[in-house]
Write an enzyme that holds these catalytic residues in place. Structure first.
Site, PDB file in Angstrom:
ATOM      1  N   LYS A 133      -8.074  21.790  19.952  1.00  0.00           N
ATOM      2  CA  LYS A 133      -8.677  22.913  20.643  1.00  0.00           C
ATOM      3  C   LYS A 133     -10.189  22.745  20.552  1.00  0.00           C
ATOM      4  CE  LYS A 133      -7.791  26.048  16.698  1.00  0.00           C
ATOM      5  NZ  LYS A 133      -6.857  25.302  15.810  1.00  0.00           N
ATOM      6  N   ASP A 136     -15.106  24.600  11.965  1.00  0.00           N
ATOM      7  CA  ASP A 136     -15.062  23.215  12.442  1.00  0.00           C
ATOM      8  C   ASP A 136     -15.195  23.097  13.961  1.00  0.00           C
ATOM      9  OD1 ASP A 136     -12.563  24.379  12.790  1.00  0.00           O
ATOM     10  OD2 ASP A 136     -11.502  22.471  12.622  1.00  0.00           O
ATOM     11  N   GLU A 153      -3.880  29.059  21.989  1.00  0.00           N
ATOM     12  CA  GLU A 153      -3.214  29.835  20.955  1.00  0.00           C
ATOM     13  C   GLU A 153      -3.913  31.188  20.848  1.00  0.00           C
ATOM     14  OE1 GLU A 153      -1.440  27.415  17.524  1.00  0.00           O
ATOM     15  OE2 GLU A 153      -3.500  26.763  17.635  1.00  0.00           O
ATOM     16  N   LYS A 191      -7.583  16.317   7.160  1.00  0.00           N
ATOM     17  CA  LYS A 191      -6.577  16.220   8.207  1.00  0.00           C
ATOM     18  C   LYS A 191      -6.634  14.823   8.793  1.00  0.00           C
ATOM     19  CE  LYS A 191      -7.369  18.417  12.116  1.00  0.00           C
ATOM     20  NZ  LYS A 191      -7.283  19.241  13.318  1.00  0.00           N
ATOM     21  N   SER A 242      -4.831  32.565  18.341  1.00  0.00           N
ATOM     22  CA  SER A 242      -5.759  32.542  17.223  1.00  0.00           C
ATOM     23  C   SER A 242      -7.129  31.977  17.621  1.00  0.00           C
ATOM     24  CB  SER A 242      -5.169  31.713  16.087  1.00  0.00           C
ATOM     25  OG  SER A 242      -4.787  30.424  16.573  1.00  0.00           O
ATOM     26  N   ASP A 253     -13.487  24.365  16.565  1.00  0.00           N
ATOM     27  CA  ASP A 253     -12.396  24.289  17.537  1.00  0.00           C
ATOM     28  C   ASP A 253     -11.958  25.650  18.067  1.00  0.00           C
ATOM     29  OD1 ASP A 253     -11.203  25.007  15.174  1.00  0.00           O
ATOM     30  OD2 ASP A 253      -9.713  23.390  15.154  1.00  0.00           O
ATOM     31  N   ARG A 254     -12.432  26.743  17.440  1.00  0.00           N
ATOM     32  CA  ARG A 254     -12.047  28.074  17.945  1.00  0.00           C
ATOM     33  C   ARG A 254     -13.172  28.676  18.786  1.00  0.00           C
ATOM     34  NH1 ARG A 254      -8.526  31.312  13.527  1.00  0.00           N
ATOM     35  NH2 ARG A 254      -7.280  29.530  12.845  1.00  0.00           N
TER      36      ARG A 254
HETATM   37  C1  VG1 Z   1      -3.741  29.337  12.029  1.00  0.00           C
HETATM   38  C2  VG1 Z   1      -3.488  29.826  13.441  1.00  0.00           C
HETATM   39  C3  VG1 Z   1      -2.995  28.679  14.302  1.00  0.00           C
HETATM   40  C4  VG1 Z   1      -4.012  27.531  14.255  1.00  0.00           C
HETATM   41  C5  VG1 Z   1      -4.266  27.128  12.817  1.00  0.00           C
HETATM   42  C6  VG1 Z   1      -5.349  26.095  12.685  1.00  0.00           C
HETATM   43  O1  VG1 Z   1      -2.540  28.869  11.461  1.00  0.00           O
HETATM   44  O2  VG1 Z   1      -2.557  30.886  13.448  1.00  0.00           O
HETATM   45  O3  VG1 Z   1      -2.788  29.138  15.613  1.00  0.00           O
HETATM   46  O4  VG1 Z   1      -3.535  26.417  14.971  1.00  0.00           O
HETATM   47  O5  VG1 Z   1      -4.681  28.275  12.058  1.00  0.00           O
HETATM   48  O6  VG1 Z   1      -6.537  26.550  13.253  1.00  0.00           O
HETATM   49  P1  VG1 Z   1      -1.645  29.765  10.469  1.00  0.00           P
HETATM   50  O7  VG1 Z   1      -0.532  28.861  10.040  1.00  0.00           O
HETATM   51  O8  VG1 Z   1      -2.535  30.209   9.364  1.00  0.00           O
HETATM   52  O9  VG1 Z   1      -1.186  30.941  11.285  1.00  0.00           O
HETATM   53  V1  VG1 Z   1      -7.994  26.027  12.626  1.00  0.00           V
HETATM   54  O10 VG1 Z   1      -9.183  26.477  13.665  1.00  0.00           O
HETATM   55  O11 VG1 Z   1      -7.972  26.862  11.160  1.00  0.00           O
HETATM   56  O12 VG1 Z   1      -7.817  24.420  12.370  1.00  0.00           O
HETATM   57 CO    CO Z   2     -10.859  25.540  13.307  1.00  0.00          CO
END
Ligand code: VG1
Ligand code: CO
Length: 538
Positions: A375, A278, A362, A125, A364, A280-281
C-alpha cells in the site's frame, strides 16, 4: 572476514499480519535480529550473487539492524545490497526499488504505525522479488526455521557509511547507498498529471500534509513542495525522528487530530493528508469532511481515469474482507471484479501480479495499485490531488456526489486495545462455537469465520475473522489484530448501507448505533474484556 556464530532459537519469532513486530527491548537481545534474518535467508533459495534491498522507517534501532543485515547479506553470499541513505526507505519506495532494480528481495525494517523509540516497537519484514510481502508459505517456513536455528553467518567488517550515497565493498559484496526518494518520485511522475496538480496549487489551492515525524516527510517535501510547487510549510512534522517526535504515527482521526481539526473544522485549507510510520498508510480529509479509507478506495476506483497512469481503466478492485462494500458497487458499475481477501497486503500480491486487480485497499487507511506491491500513502494523496485537479471540485462535493450515485456505506471500526490475550481468545472461540445460534437468532444471511482461496496459486487461508451479515447487507466483523506487541487487540468492524441521499448526512456513530450495541452484546465484550467502550474509534 566471514564468521559463523553459534546461537539458540528464540520463542515466538512468528511473523504476524506484516512481519515480525516486537518491543525494541526484545529486538535488542543479543542474536535476536540475527536469528530472524538468518531464518529468512535459510528459507530462500538461489540468491547467491543477487541483489537485496535494505531500508527502514528511521525509527530507533533502524541503523543498528541495517548494519547487521548488510554484514549478514555479505556473509550469506548476496552480490549486492542496495540501501537507502541514512538507512531510510518508505515501505512503498522499498517495494519500488526492489522492482526497479530487479532485486532478489528486500528487508524492510519497520513496525509501521506502532510507536517508536527505546520503549516502542521494532519490526522486520521480508519482501519478494515482485516487491510484495512474502506470502504465508514463506513466512511459515521462516518461523519453522527460527525454531531450530543453531548458527548465523556474518562478517567482522566495520559499519559502512550510510550518510553518503555511493558504493562500498564488503567481503566481495557491493553495498550501494542510494537516494531513498529519487526512484520513487520518478515513478509518481509517470503515474499522475503533475502539470494539472501544479496548476491547482498555482490557483491558490491549499493543503497540509502531516508526516507525523516519520518516513514520508522527505518524500512529501520533494514531491509536494519541490516538484508540484505547493507552498513551503505544506508538509508538517516532515523530519523522520527515531521516536517520531513522540507521535503515534497512525494517520487516523485520533492520532492525527491536529491536522483533522485544522483542515476539517477550519476554512484555510482545501485538503489534508497524513501518512504512517513507514509511509504506506494515508488519511484523507477535506474542508468539513473526513473520507473513510473504504470510501476513498471506492472513489479512487471510480475516478482513476483522471490520472495518466490509469487512463485506460482498471482491470479489477481488491479489498480486504473487513473493508466496506463501497468499492464493490463501483466494480459492479464498471463491469469489473471486486476481490475480497483476508487482512494484510500480502494477499493482494497474486491478484496484482496476475493483472486481475489494479487498485486495492484496506479499511485501515491503506490504498494502493499495481505500481508497487505495497500500500502507498503518498500515492493515494497524489491520486486525490489528481482527481481534485481534474474535476476542480471540493473533497466534500466529490464524496457526496459519490454517495448520491452509489449510496453510502456508513462504516466504523471499534478497537479494544491491550485486552488480555486469553480473554480475547475466549471471546473469539465463543463466537466461533455459537455461529449457527447467532445466525438463527438474528436472521443473518452469513455467520462464518472468513476463509480465502487464492484464485491464482490456489492456497487456502482460514480463520480470518468472524463475519456476521444481516439481511439488509449490514455487517459486524470481529478480528484479533496481528500487529500488536502487547496483549491482544479486538477489532470490531461495523457497516450499514443506506441508499437514500436524504439520510447521508447522518453522523456515522448514530447511523450505526444499533449495530454497535449488538456487536457488544452478541460477543459479550464487557463480560470477556471488562471494557464497556472501545479505546479507539475510527
Ligand atoms: C493492521 C491492519 C491491516 C494492515 C496491517 C499492516 O493489521 O488492520 O489492514 O494490513 O495492520 O499495516 P492488524 O492485524 O493489526 O489488524 V501497516 O501500515 O501497520 O504495515
Ligand atoms: Co504502515
Amino acid at each position: 572476514m566471514s564468521v559463523t556464530v553459534a546461537t539458540r532459537p528464540f520463542d515466538g519469532q512468528k511473523p504476524g499480519t506484516s512481519g515480525l513486530r516486537k518491543k525494541v527491548k526484545v529486538y535488542q537481545q543479543p542474536h535476536y535480529a540475527e536469528n530472524y534474518i538468518q531464518s529468512i535467508f535459510d528459507s530462500l533459495e538461489g540468491f547467491a550473487g543477487k541483489t537485496l534491498v535494505v531500508g527502514g522507517d528511521g525509527r530507533f534501532y533502524n541503523t543498528d539492524v541495517i548494519q547487521t543485515a548488510i554484514r549478514m547479506a555479505a556473509a550469506n553470499g548476496f552480490g549486492r545490497v542496495i540501501v537507502g541513505q541514512n538507512g531510510l526507505l518508505s515501505t512503498p519506495a522499498a517495494s519500488h526499488v526492489i522492482r526497479h532494480h530487479k532485486a532478489y528481495g528486500g528487508l524492510i525494517l519497520s513496525a509501521s504505525h506502532n510507536p517508536g523509540g527505546p520503549d516502542g516497537d521494532f519490526g522486520i519484514k521480508y519482501n519478494m522479488g515482485n516487491g510484495g510481502p512474502a506470502p504465508e508459505k514463506v513466512t511459515d517456513a521462516v518461523f519453522a526455521r527460527s525454531k531450530v536455528i543453531t548458527a548465523y553467518k556474518t562478517t567482522t567488517t566495520p559499519d559502512i557509511d550510510l550518510t553518503r550515497t555511493g558504493k562500498t565493498m564488503i567481503e566481495g559484496m557491493t553495498a550501494e547507498v542510494i537516494d531513498p526518494v529519487a526512484d520513487y518520485a520518478q515513478l509518481m511522475q509517470q503515474l499522475f498529471d503533475f502539470d494539472a496538480i501544479r496548476a491547482l496549487f498555482k490557483s491558490g489551492f491549499r493543503m497540509k500534509f502531516d508526516g507525523m515525524g516519520a518516513i514520508t516527510g522527505p518524500y512529501a517535501k520533494v514531491i509536494l513542495e519541490g516538484m508540484l510547487g505547493a507552498p513551503q510549510g505544506t508538509v508538517i512534522n516532515g523530519t523522520p525522528l527515531p521516536d517520531f517526535g513522540g507521535h503515534h504515527p497512525d494517520p487516523n482521526l485520533v492520532h492525527a487530530k491536529e491536522l483533522c481539526d485544522t483542515v476539517m473544522l477550519g476554512s484555510d485549507f482545501d485538503f489534508g493528508a497524513a501518512s504512517d510510520g513507514d509511509g504506506d498508510r494515508n488519511l484523507i480529509v477535506g474542508r468539513g469532511i473526513y473520507v473513510t479509507p473504504s470510501d476513498s478506495l471506492a472513489i479512487i476506483a471510480a475516478n482513476a481515469a483522471c490520472a495518466s497512469g490509469y487512463r485506460t481503466g482498471i482491470a479489477g478492485i481488491a479489498r480486504s474482507m473487513p473493508t466496506s462494500c463501497a468499492p464493490d458497487r463501483v466494480a459492479k458499475k464498471l463491469g469489473i471484479a471486486c476481490y475480497e481477501t483476508p487482512t494484510g497486503w500480502k494477499f493482494f500480491g497474486n491478484l496484482l501480479d496476475a493483472g486481475l486487480a489494479t487498485v486495492c485497499g484496506e479499511e485501515s487507511f491503506g490504498t494502493g495499485s499495481n505500481h508497487v506491491r505495497e500500500k502507498d500513502g503518498l500515492w493515494a494523496v497524489l491520486m486525490w490531488l489528481n482527481i481534485l485537479a481534474s474535476t476542480r471540485k471540493s473533497v466534500a462535493d466529490i464524496v457526496t456526489a459519490h454517495w448520491a450515485e452509489y449510496g453510502r456505506n456508513f462504516y466504523s471500526r471499534h478497537d479494544y486495545e491491550e485486552v488480555e490475550s486469553e480473554s480475547a481468545n475466549r471471546l473469539m472461540d465463543g463466537l466461533r462455537a455459537n455461529l449457527p445460534a447467532i445466525k438463527a437468532a438474528h436472521g443473518l444471511t452469513t455467520a462464518d469465520d472468513f476463509a480465502y482461496d487464492d484464485p491464482v496459486d490456489k492456497s487456502h487461508t482460514s480463520s480470518q475473522g468472524i463475519r456476521l451479515v444481516f439481511a439488509d447487507g449490514a455487517r459486524i466483523i470481529y478480528r484479533l489484530s496481528g500487529t500488536g506487541t502487547a496483549g491482544a487487540t479486538l477489532r470490531v468492524y461495523l457497516e450499514r448501507y443506506i441508499a437514500d441521499p436524504a439520510l447521508h448526512g447522518m453522523e456515522t456513530q448514530a447511523a450505526l448505533q444499533d449495530l454497535i450495541a449488538l456487536s457488544r452484546s452478541i460477543a459479550d465484550i464487557p463480560g470477556h474484556t471488562a471494557r464497556t467502550e472501545p479505546t479507539v474509534i475510527t
